[in-house]
Write a protein that holds these residues in place. Structure first.
Motif, PDB file in Angstrom:
ATOM      1  N   ALA C 145       0.843  -1.198   0.000  1.00 47.74           N
ATOM      2  CA  ALA C 145       0.000   0.000   0.000  1.00 47.74           C
ATOM      3  C   ALA C 145       0.872   1.240   0.000  1.00 47.74           C
ATOM      4  CB  ALA C 145      -0.919   0.005   1.221  1.00 47.74           C
ATOM      5  N   PHE C 146       0.340   2.273  -0.602  1.00 44.87           N
ATOM      6  CA  PHE C 146       1.024   3.562  -0.622  1.00 44.87           C
ATOM      7  C   PHE C 146       0.206   4.560   0.183  1.00 44.87           C
ATOM      8  CE2 PHE C 146       2.662   1.494  -4.371  1.00 44.87           C
ATOM      9  CZ  PHE C 146       3.977   1.931  -4.452  1.00 44.87           C
ATOM     10  N   LEU C 147       0.867   5.281   1.058  1.00 46.78           N
ATOM     11  CA  LEU C 147       0.201   6.342   1.805  1.00 46.78           C
ATOM     12  C   LEU C 147       0.961   7.626   1.498  1.00 46.78           C
ATOM     13  CD1 LEU C 147      -1.873   7.293   3.831  1.00 46.78           C
ATOM     14  CD2 LEU C 147      -0.381   6.547   5.670  1.00 46.78           C
ATOM     15  N   LEU C 148       0.266   8.552   0.843  1.00 47.74           N
ATOM     16  CA  LEU C 148       0.933   9.768   0.381  1.00 47.74           C
ATOM     17  C   LEU C 148       0.310  11.006   1.021  1.00 47.74           C
ATOM     18  CD1 LEU C 148       1.157   8.973  -3.432  1.00 47.74           C
ATOM     19  CD2 LEU C 148       2.884   8.549  -1.705  1.00 47.74           C
ATOM     20  N   GLY C 149       0.981  12.124   0.804  1.00 44.94           N
ATOM     21  CA  GLY C 149       0.467  13.385   1.321  1.00 44.94           C
ATOM     22  C   GLY C 149      -0.550  13.994   0.378  1.00 44.94           C
ATOM     23  N   LEU C 150      -0.999  15.192   0.698  1.00 46.62           N
ATOM     24  CA  LEU C 150      -2.068  15.821  -0.058  1.00 46.62           C
ATOM     25  C   LEU C 150      -1.612  16.439  -1.370  1.00 46.62           C
ATOM     26  CD1 LEU C 150      -4.447  17.755   2.306  1.00 46.62           C
ATOM     27  CD2 LEU C 150      -4.887  15.692   1.010  1.00 46.62           C
ATOM     28  N   VAL C 172      -3.435   5.852  -0.958  1.00 48.80           N
ATOM     29  CA  VAL C 172      -4.254   6.591   0.004  1.00 48.80           C
ATOM     30  C   VAL C 172      -3.535   7.893   0.324  1.00 48.80           C
ATOM     31  CG1 VAL C 172      -5.250   6.526   2.314  1.00 48.80           C
ATOM     32  CG2 VAL C 172      -5.117   4.455   0.937  1.00 48.80           C
ATOM     33  N   ARG C 173      -4.328   8.960   0.447  1.00 43.41           N
ATOM     34  CA  ARG C 173      -3.696  10.245   0.739  1.00 43.41           C
ATOM     35  C   ARG C 173      -4.268  10.796   2.026  1.00 43.41           C
ATOM     36  NH1 ARG C 173      -4.448  13.796  -4.400  1.00 43.41           N
ATOM     37  NH2 ARG C 173      -2.539  14.748  -3.660  1.00 43.41           N
ATOM     38  N   TYR C 174      -3.405  11.371   2.789  1.00 43.39           N
ATOM     39  CA  TYR C 174      -3.894  11.995   4.013  1.00 43.39           C
ATOM     40  C   TYR C 174      -3.042  13.216   4.352  1.00 43.39           C
ATOM     41  CZ  TYR C 174      -5.687  12.838   8.608  1.00 43.39           C
ATOM     42  OH  TYR C 174      -6.272  13.449   9.681  1.00 43.39           O
ATOM     43  N   GLY C 175      -3.688  14.253   4.798  1.00 44.60           N
ATOM     44  CA  GLY C 175      -2.976  15.437   5.275  1.00 44.60           C
ATOM     45  C   GLY C 175      -3.888  16.190   6.216  1.00 44.60           C
ATOM     46  N   THR C 176      -3.329  16.665   7.291  1.00 44.80           N
ATOM     47  CA  THR C 176      -4.164  17.324   8.288  1.00 44.80           C
ATOM     48  C   THR C 176      -4.828  18.573   7.732  1.00 44.80           C
ATOM     49  OG1 THR C 176      -2.686  16.512   9.940  1.00 44.80           O
ATOM     50  CG2 THR C 176      -4.172  18.250  10.605  1.00 44.80           C
ATOM     51  N   LEU C 177      -4.105  19.294   6.855  1.00 44.75           N
ATOM     52  CA  LEU C 177      -4.710  20.516   6.337  1.00 44.75           C
ATOM     53  C   LEU C 177      -6.015  20.197   5.635  1.00 44.75           C
ATOM     54  CD1 LEU C 177      -1.617  22.496   5.083  1.00 44.75           C
ATOM     55  CD2 LEU C 177      -3.005  22.893   7.097  1.00 44.75           C
ATOM     56  N   GLY C 178      -6.017  19.091   4.861  1.00 43.52           N
ATOM     57  CA  GLY C 178      -7.246  18.673   4.196  1.00 43.52           C
ATOM     58  C   GLY C 178      -8.312  18.284   5.194  1.00 43.52           C
ATOM     59  N   THR C 179      -7.881  17.633   6.268  1.00 45.99           N
ATOM     60  CA  THR C 179      -8.847  17.200   7.277  1.00 45.99           C
ATOM     61  C   THR C 179      -9.466  18.397   7.985  1.00 45.99           C
ATOM     62  OG1 THR C 179      -7.531  15.250   7.600  1.00 45.99           O
ATOM     63  CG2 THR C 179      -9.100  15.796   9.331  1.00 45.99           C
ATOM     64  N   LEU C 180      -8.601  19.372   8.363  1.00 47.86           N
ATOM     65  CA  LEU C 180      -9.102  20.500   9.127  1.00 47.86           C
ATOM     66  C   LEU C 180     -10.091  21.335   8.325  1.00 47.86           C
ATOM     67  CD1 LEU C 180      -5.870  21.738  10.924  1.00 47.86           C
ATOM     68  CD2 LEU C 180      -7.836  20.645  11.953  1.00 47.86           C
ATOM     69  N   GLU C 181      -9.910  21.362   7.000  1.00 49.97           N
ATOM     70  CA  GLU C 181     -10.855  22.150   6.216  1.00 49.97           C
ATOM     71  C   GLU C 181     -11.917  21.276   5.549  1.00 49.97           C
ATOM     72  OE1 GLU C 181      -7.648  23.830   4.156  1.00 49.97           O
ATOM     73  OE2 GLU C 181      -7.983  22.749   2.303  1.00 49.97           O
ATOM     74  N   GLY C 182     -11.988  20.032   5.925  1.00 49.75           N
ATOM     75  CA  GLY C 182     -13.026  19.143   5.405  1.00 49.75           C
ATOM     76  C   GLY C 182     -13.013  19.068   3.895  1.00 49.75           C
ATOM     77  N   ARG C 183     -11.838  18.868   3.330  1.00 53.77           N
ATOM     78  CA  ARG C 183     -11.700  18.998   1.888  1.00 53.77           C
ATOM     79  C   ARG C 183     -12.516  17.969   1.125  1.00 53.77           C
ATOM     80  NH1 ARG C 183      -5.847  20.252  -0.657  1.00 53.77           N
ATOM     81  NH2 ARG C 183      -5.986  21.958   0.812  1.00 53.77           N
ATOM     82  N   SER C 184     -12.526  16.735   1.613  1.00 54.54           N
ATOM     83  CA  SER C 184     -13.271  15.749   0.832  1.00 54.54           C
ATOM     84  C   SER C 184     -14.765  15.933   1.023  1.00 54.54           C
ATOM     85  CB  SER C 184     -12.832  14.325   1.167  1.00 54.54           C
ATOM     86  OG  SER C 184     -12.612  14.184   2.524  1.00 54.54           O
ATOM     87  N   THR C 185     -15.169  16.483   2.165  1.00 52.23           N
ATOM     88  CA  THR C 185     -16.585  16.795   2.325  1.00 52.23           C
ATOM     89  C   THR C 185     -16.994  17.860   1.324  1.00 52.23           C
ATOM     90  OG1 THR C 185     -16.190  16.466   4.669  1.00 52.23           O
ATOM     91  CG2 THR C 185     -18.297  17.422   4.051  1.00 52.23           C
TER      92      THR C 185
END
Lengths: 242, 179, 717, 483
Positions: C145-150, C172-185
């Motif tokens: 698996a690959f886990l990358l940044g935003l 899979v991508r994950y970054g807190t900045l995306g989480t804090l601003e609800g980017r995928s929502t």
């Protein structure tokens, strides 16, 4: 060449205008200044004791009461006073007015560290090298070769990025032209994300700063002391225009 | 106090005093001397010879007219000519070995300013100063030698001589060299 | 390719360090002569004492701002903005400015290493061994698996190509900045409501009235410099007109501080407030309220949100009046259990005032968006726990630090046989890895970034090395390509790139045909211009006023917002600072740059309303224990009495609390992610704004390093 | 000598008058003459007696100076000013406070000696030397501070005007250069003023000593033989110096006050600072004289003969007067800044009384005003040496607090509250301040065994002039009034 030099010198009087209406208080100017001018970082304990070396600080007061509370930002830097309180008190001419740029110079290698100038600065714009601050290798690689790295015991302050002014003048003179408005930008103005900081030549009535200084929103900090600051603030705040 | 000879008249005291003085003076003289001798270069470059064969200063120190530093030549620059010259002696062989391997020659710059002095060649060249005004007569030197008495007064002296009083006000401004 | 670039050699910079010694007299024998190494092959344009400027792209956050880096004698001196770049137009933020402190950070990993998990003991490796290791792991696509940044950069594109062609799972991508601003929502809501597959561009600069629902547009939201420029434009409109900003959020952020009105609403009620505003605005405009707004009960909204009816009406009428209005869906509205519906409600406001694809309105952007959400991370963790992942490649993100503790990533990581990190720093995740094959630092590497947010035109931002790598690091793309070559087989024949630069050149070749800001006949010319200008973009703005049909006749359902028990539990707001996703914490000047709102440096804090603190018997600089009300996790934080926060809310900045990441980051402050609730909203995003916490004094004290005078500003002694 | 000198009151004495005369003799040194040789011997004895305790003190203080002053200072030079507690915005702390304190102390020596000499105040005679020594050593301790507080002390000589290769001169507009020049002038002139009256005593000591002492006294006596011409010239020189040093003394402390008064710092910029500082200096200096006299009297041999209650009494009155004068200026400073209405100054002054360090301000007022006013009107208190010792110590604590209020506390609360700062002195600073105190005591201790702490010839001269003299057939007193 010399003619050009003399003419330019008479024409230079650098000034800055900070529009507080669009200054968001984001501190990018503070970081930009620190990175440009080899300002050392001092760490948590020293910062807590008021020994941060930032040449530029954003003063933040609170206005109003919850829920109408709002911060009031004012970037504070050396005002490059035309009649500067710091200058006459230095016993060795380490801080003095430059004849060319018409700004306050701080000559690090002449400074003996009486700190009198800092006491006498009503803007608290001066910082003192309390220690030899170490920038651990290889981090010292990014130090700007145009700016002296200060050692312990000397005073320092905002220089209006005089290294950029000198470079800009040399460039213009090498190209056989005069310095144009916008040729020279200090690091803070260059970085400012909202372009709240404007820098330019006050002796040119057509420059952007000269026009902004004539704005009816313009004021100077602690003007009543007769320091003749070269930094002009444009009043901001929610009362304006809204 | 039995002895009637005052302290300063005793020979032992005088000898010790003289020795201390000698050491201090000697140290000072040695220190000054040390800063004034040319440093050891990887190759004792004969400036006089190269000038003699007609090389211009700016041929090797290319940056003087266009920037702050005159610069030191790269091995390529040396090798460009020396490729065609038979390595007759040890020094030439050294050049050849640097050139053949493409290694840099670790020249030691001699005319340097302390870090709190900002010096740019360009305005000085534009003001039509010659190289030997500051660097000395290199036709008489092999390796470059540091010039004596190049202190702040020396700079100011020249600035004053070369300018009108009005200009000198500007040319003696601290920010001309220090920031 | 790197050889081609390492044309600058290093000046012996000991002179800089010795500056202090020479300041006295300038003639101390020890510093009199500095041995300088001449350039082996000095290009004509590179002269000692003269700076050379290179264009590249900022990699500190996913926004992709263009940079011009000043270099001298082979050292990167100063980061400046690229004035031509459509995202930041020559501007640069604190994070970008300190990039050089990342490159020259003394705590960088200097070469490939084999590690013992959980400890700091390492064994140095050769790159050949590293490539063989990667090649070995790549042989088992199903269990890798690959886990990358935003960042939507070339590496992501390459990995995606590799995973698609090699039969791996989607990266899979994950970054807190995306989480804090609800980017995928936001992306989901855009897809469902607007019908296009991108996060839209909000043309704040040309609007008259901006309603921001927790959007930190001046700090980190989507593309902060682009929106800062929008903010300026809004305030400085032609003929002295000045736009009006209303901000809804429980804790006053820098963006709210710069708004004309800050409405401290109850966390989680943003969606309903948006609906109420829509209903009132529709009435004001004299149009029938669309179904989406029609059914909302204004009294109820006023009660839930804590906004008085009068204020609500006033705001609704302001939004519905003749002004050009725009509504921004920000993080605090989206990262709740009602996040998706809240996002739709806010986006619907824009439809209501008919600003879609209008100046001062909302525009579709360019290129596809491949954001991934917390749900994907959760799925990955589940797979890891199930033993279905043997190899995990991690690049550009620090999941051990960034994910909520309750998500259980660290425990799941133990079940993975081989964890390979490509981090340049020994961060929390690198410590839990088996191998670290360090990538180049930002200013040492090649690449590009597709700008998806904040640009008004199609933009590719180029990344080029401005200095030669100072350590024995290697581009991750090169490592992967070399490993694929070593693996052989189908994958090697499918992925036919010799190295990273080859991949870049092949990828950008189609751009030559497209009309951009410059044209070139063939690739080498295009490539040199690509590097010179810092990327490729269209000459003019491409925001077009195409018609978009949007159906507002849907209904949204809101469950009651998470409530806090008065005086017992508190809503926890997590807000981003200049540390971004936490990777900025090892930049000393980011640490020393004061936080704009509190002027605190080198630490993190918990913001508590003075009245609440008085009730709880807490004082400034007290250390309190912040405990999640749903789990057993807790952190300790120092109290900052913050006058601009709801009394039932507390707030902690994100980015500090590192247990690794070098001398400047370690052991400072607390990491609020530890106490986040791991519940998700309808779009799969972390509903972190639903977190409630209890607060207990610990009896300890530690003064915060603040720039302000506590006595002067707050009148305390 | 004693044989042909008779106290005038006792000349035609009734028994009642006899006892009264005895009282007066006990009371007044001038009326209690002693054979000249005996007195010389007394002074010589006091000077040459070195007890073990004295040695212990000297060694202890020497070590303290080495460690507290030079050790800490050396550490500070090597590390940076940061080891002191100064910070933005309080760039001057204990160093400048102690500097002003020592300069203040050094004032009284000259004041007591020169002014009282000019006004012919007879009670001055036994302690002029002690006061003058205090001036010189106080200055020596104080003059270290302009060096100590420099960030780069190794280039301190840039403050001195001298021709140099850089074409640079000091800035004569700077109060610090005036300061530097004023202090150097004062140190020089006060040393000469100390030395002039010392010459006859040195000659006296030369004639009564042997060995290395003899050698040193011979050098210092400059070949004094006591001829009329020598006495004439000496008196002339002393009188010129006594007059000349008074304006120097006033100017020095005025200039020290200008360090503050010419600045833009609100709370410093005040036209009253010149006289305010002088009065403060004299108050602290006179108090320090009393403190020292008490110590001399109780530790040195034969000193209770020279230093009597009358001296404490007289100095006590002076302190009371100066305390009142100081209070007047203090009041002035507040009333005028209140009247002037400068918000920044008002804020500073209010914060002194209400801020976090208000206790310093109250200490100042209690020690400088309340204690002298409550106690010193009382003759019994004034005549109780140990009480005077405590009171004068407290006055000096108060004066230290005054300087502390004026310097760091004022600097910490300037026009912009965002930049306020509380100053916490560090151990290094305190150590250096204590170090200079040790240095002062150390120098004084050494000096007490080197030079006569009592100007013997002046006392003898005074006693002589208080006797009856025959003018024709009548006997008249040489001095008509005793104070």
């Amino acid at each position: 060449m010399t003619e050009l030099l003399a003419k330019e010198a008479h024409d230079e009087k650098w000034g800055m205008v900070i529009d507080l209406d669009i200054c968001s208080g984001c501190q990018a100017c503070v970081t930009a200044c620190s990175m440009e001018n080899n300002i050392p970082f001092v760490g948590e304990d020293e910062m807590a004791y008021g020994r941060g070396m930032q040449w530029m600080r954003i003063r933040r007061y609170w206005e109003g009461e919850y829920p109408e509370v709002t911060p009031d930002y004012q970037p504070m830097l050396c005002q490059q006073c035309g009649s500067a309180p710091c200058e006459p008190v230095c016993p060795v001419f380490a801080t003095l007015h430059s004849e060319v740029e018409k700004i306050n110079l701080q000559v690090y290698n002449r400074c003996i560290g009486t700190r009198y100038c800092a006491n006498n600065c009503p803007y608290h714009a001066r910082t003192f090298n309390w220690f030899d601050y170490e920038i651990p290798a290889p981090m010292n690689s990014y130090l700007n070769p145009d700016v002296t790295v200060r050692r312990r015991g000397v005073m320092e302050k905002c220089t209006f990025c005089v290294q950029r002014i000198v470079k800009g003048r040399q460039q213009a003179s090498a190209e056989g032209r005069e310095i144009e408005d916008g040729d020279i930008t200090p690091a803070c103005a260059q970085a400012c994300p909202t372009d709240a900081i404007t820098f330019g030549n006050l002796s040119d009535p057509e420059s952007r700063v000269s026009k902004m200084v004539r704005s009816d929103r313009a004021y100077k900090e602690l003007e009543n002391l007769g320091t003749e600051p070269r930094v002009t603030y444009l009043k901001g705040g929610k009362s304006y225009g809204g | 106090m039995k002895s009637s000879i005052p302290l300063w008249q005793r020979s032992s005291v005088r000898i010790v005093g003289a020795l201390v003085l000698l050491i201090i003076m000697g140290g000072a003289v040695g220190g000054i001397y040390y800063t004034q001798i040319p440093p050891e270069q990887p190759i004792p470059f004969p400036h006089n010879f190269h000038i003699g064969v007609g090389a211009q200063c700016s041929y090797c120190h290319t940056g003087a007219a266009t920037g702050p530093n005159a610069g030191l030549p790269t091995t390529d620059k040396c090798w460009g000519c020396h490729q065609q010259i038979e390595p007759r002696n040890d020094n030439l062989k050294l050049v050849a070995s640097y050139g053949a391997e493409g290694k840099q020659i670790p020249w030691v710059p001699v005319a340097i300013q302390p870090d709190f002095v900002v010096f740019s060649h360009q305005p000085h060249i534009n003001a039509e100063l010659t190289c030997e005004t500051c660097h000395g007569d290199l036709t008489q030197m092999t390796v470059a030698e540091p010039q004596k008495g190049q202190n702040m007064g020396w700079c100011l002296d020249c600035h004053q001589k070369m300018s009108t009083p009005e200009e000198f006000v500007l040319l003696s401004d601290c920010a001309t060299c220090h920031y | 390719m790197t050889e081609k670039i390492s044309r600058r050699d290093f000046l012996k910079i000991s002179g800089i360090g010795l500056t202090s010694a020479t300041v006295i007299t300038g003639c101390g024998p020890s510093s009199r002569y500095v041995t300088r190494q001449a350039y082996a092959n000095m290009p004509e344009y590179n002269q000692t004492g003269v700076s050379t400027y290179y264009a590249t792209t900022c990699k500190e956050c996913p926004a992709g701002c263009g940079l011009i880096v000043r270099t001298q004698e082979g050292r990167a001196i100063k980061v400046e903005g690229n004035p031509e770049h459509p995202v930041n137009k020559g501007k640069v933020c604190s994070r970008g400015l300190t990039t050089v402190q990342g490159v020259y950070n003394p705590d960088r990993i200097t070469g490939p290493q084999k590690r013992t998990r959980g400890s700091r003991t390492t064994t140095a490796m050769e790159w050949q061994g590293a490539i063989n290791t990667v090649a070995e792991e790549l042989k088992n696509p199903q269990k890798t698996a690959f886990l990358l940044g935003l960042q939507s950069d070339h590496l992501y594109d390459l990995v995606r190509e590799i995973t698609e062609k090699g039969g791996f799972g989607k990266p899979v991508r994950y970054g807190t900045l995306g989480t804090l601003e609800g980017r995928s929502t936001l992306l989901r809501a855009t897809q469902e409501l607007y019908g296009f597959d991108q996060i839209p561009f909000f043309d704040m600069g040309n609007a008259d009235v901006v309603f921001s629902f927790g959007a930190h547009f001046l700090e980190t939201w989507l593309s902060p410099l682009a929106y800062s420029r929008g903010f300026r434009q809004l305030r400085k409109q032609p003929f002295g007109k000045r736009g009006y900003i209303v901000s809804f959020e429980a804790r006053q952020s820098l963006s709210s501080a710069n708004a004309d009105e800050w409405i401290p609403i109850k966390p989680g009620s943003e969606g309903q407030v948006a609906l109420a505003i829509g209903k009132i605005a529709a009435t004001k405009a004299g149009v029938p309220a669309p179904a989406i707004f029609a059914e909302v009960n204004l009294n109820e909204v006023s009660q839930i949100s804590g906004i008085s009816m009068e204020k609500l009406l006033q705001l609704g009428e302001l939004f519905g009046s003749d002004n050009k209005a725009i509504a921004l869906p920000g993080g605090s509205a989206l990262t709740t259990r009602n996040g998706l519906d809240a996002a739709k409600a806010i986006l619907a406001l824009n439809v209501l005032v008919e600003n879609m694809s209008q100046p001062g309105g909302v525009f579709p952007t360019f290129g596809e968006n491949h954001t991934s959400d917390f749900a994907a991370v959760k799925a990955l963790i589940a797979k890891m726990n199930a033993g279905e992942v043997d190899t995990l490649f991690i690049h550009g993100t620090n999941p051990v630090f960034e994910l909520p503790a309750s998500a259980g990533f660290q425990a799941a990581l133990k079940k993975v046989k081989t964890v390979i990190s490509f981090s340049t720093f020994e961060d929390e995740t690198a410590i839990e890895s088996d191998y670290v094959f360090p990538d180049h630092a930002a200013l040492e590497s090649f690449g590009y970034q597709r700008v998806l947010l904040g640009s008004d035109r199609e933009t590719y931002s180029s990344i080029q090395p401005v200095v030669a790598p100072i350590h024995d690091t290697r581009a991750t793309a090169d490592v992967l390509l070399a490993a694929i070559l070593a693996t052989g087989g189908n994958l090697a024949s499918d992925i036919q790139y010799t190295d990273e630069v080859d991949y870049l050149q092949k990828t950008i070749t189609p751009l030559i045909e497209k009309a951009g800001s410059y044209s070139a006949g063939e690739l080498p010319t295009f490539w040199s211009k690509w590097l010179q200008f810092g990327g490729w973009w269209k000459t003019t703005s491409e925001l077009n006023s195409s018609e978009i049909e949007i159906n507002l006749n849907q209904k949204l359902s809101f469950s009651a917002p998470q409530s806090a028990k008065v005086g017992e539990t508190f809503h926890l707001v997590t807000f981003p600072t200049q540390m971004g996703d936490g990777s900025g914490a090892n930049r000393p000047w980011l640490q020393e740059t004061p936080d704009p709102m509190t002027t605190v440096t080198w630490n993190s804090w918990i913001e508590i309303h003075p009245k609440t603190a008085e009730l709880l018997g807490i004082h400034d600089d007290d250390i309190v224990e912040v405990k999640s009300s749903t789990s057993d996790f807790s952190v300790e934080a120092i109290v900052y009495l913050y006058p601009a926060i709801r009394p039932d809310t507390v707030a902690i900045p994100f980015g500090q609390g590192h247990t690794a990441l070098g001398r400047f980051a370690e052991g400072r402050g607390c990491n609020p992610a530890i106490v986040w609730s791991a519940s998700v909203n309808q779009a799969g995003d972390l509903a972190l704004s639903d977190t409630t916490v209890t607060i207990k004094p610990t009896g300890k004290r530690r003064p915060l390093a603040r720039q302000e005078s506590k006595e002067g500003v707050y009148g305390e002694h | 000598m004693a044989a042909d000198v008779k106290p005038f009151i006792g000349s035609k004495a009734s028994p009642h008058q006899e006892s009264e005369a005895e009282e007066l003799r006990k009371e007044h040194l001038m009326l209690d003459p002693m054979p000249r040789d005996e007195m010389n011997q007394m002074v010589m004895e006091a000077m040459t007696t070195t007890t073990r305790k004295w040695w212990a003190w000297v060694i202890g203080l020497g070590l303290a100076v080495a460690v507290l002053l030079f050790g800490a200072w050396g550490y500070m030079i090597a590390t940076g000013m940061g080891v002191a507690g100064i910070r933005r915005p309080v760039f001057w702390g204990i160093f400048i406070v102690t500097f002003v304190f020592w300069i203040g102390i050094s004032h009284a020596g000259t004041f007591v000696s020169a002014i009282l000499r000019v006004f012919k105040a007879e009670f001055r005679r036994p302690f002029t030397r002690a006061a003058e020594l205090m001036t010189t050593f106080g200055l020596a301790a104080g003059a270290l501070y302009p060096l100590i507080h420099l960030g780069r002390v190794w280039v301190f000589y840039w403050m001195v005007p001298y021709p140099n290769a850089r074409w640079l001169w000091p800035n004569f507009r700077s109060a610090l250069v005036w300061d530097f020049l004023a202090i150097t002038t004062y140190l020089l002139s006060s040393t000469i003023y100390l030395f002039l009256p010392l010459i006859p005593d040195m000659a006296m000591a030369r004639d009564r000593s042997s060995g290395w002492r003899h050698f040193i006294y011979k050098l210092l006596a400059l070949g004094w033989r006591g001829t009329e011409a020598e006495w004439f010239r000496l008196r002339k020189a002393i009188s010129i110096f006594a007059y000349a040093i008074i304006p120097v003394m006033f100017s020095v402390h005025t200039i020290v006050s200008w360090d503050f008064a010419v600045s833009t710092v609100s709370g410093w910029q005040s036209s009253i600072f010149g006289p305010y500082f002088i009065i403060g200096a004299i108050l602290s200096g006179v108090s320090a004289v009393v403190t020292i006299l008490y110590i001399l009297r109780s530790t040195m041999k034969n000193m209770d003969y020279f230093i009597r209650k009358e001296h404490f009494d007289a100095l006590g009155k002076l302190i009371l007067v100066f305390s009142m004068a100081w209070a007047y200026f203090f009041f002035n400073e507040y009333i005028l800044s209140w009247y002037g209405g400068d918000a920044a100054v008002k804020q500073v002054l209010t914060l002194h009384a209400t801020g976090p360090s208000a206790w310093v301000w109250y200490t100042m007022l209690i020690c400088n005003v309340a204690i002298p006013w409550l106690f010193l009107w009382n003759k019994k208190v004034r005549r109780t040496p140990w009480l005077m010792f405590i009171i004068t110590l407290l006055v000096n604590v108060g004066m230290y607090a005054e300087r502390y209020t004026i310097i760091p506390l004022t600097l910490g609360h300037q026009r912009n509250p965002f930049d306020w700062g509380i100053y916490n002195p560090t151990i290094i600073e305190v150590s250096i301040a204590l170090g200079t105190l040790c240095l002062f005591i150390f120098l004084y201790l050494i000096a007490s065994r080197f030079i006569p702490l009592v100007p013997v010839w002046e006392v003898q001269e005074g006693q002589m002039s208080h006797t009856l003299r025959k003018v024709g057939k009548t006997e008249i007193p040489s001095v008509t009034e005793l104070e």
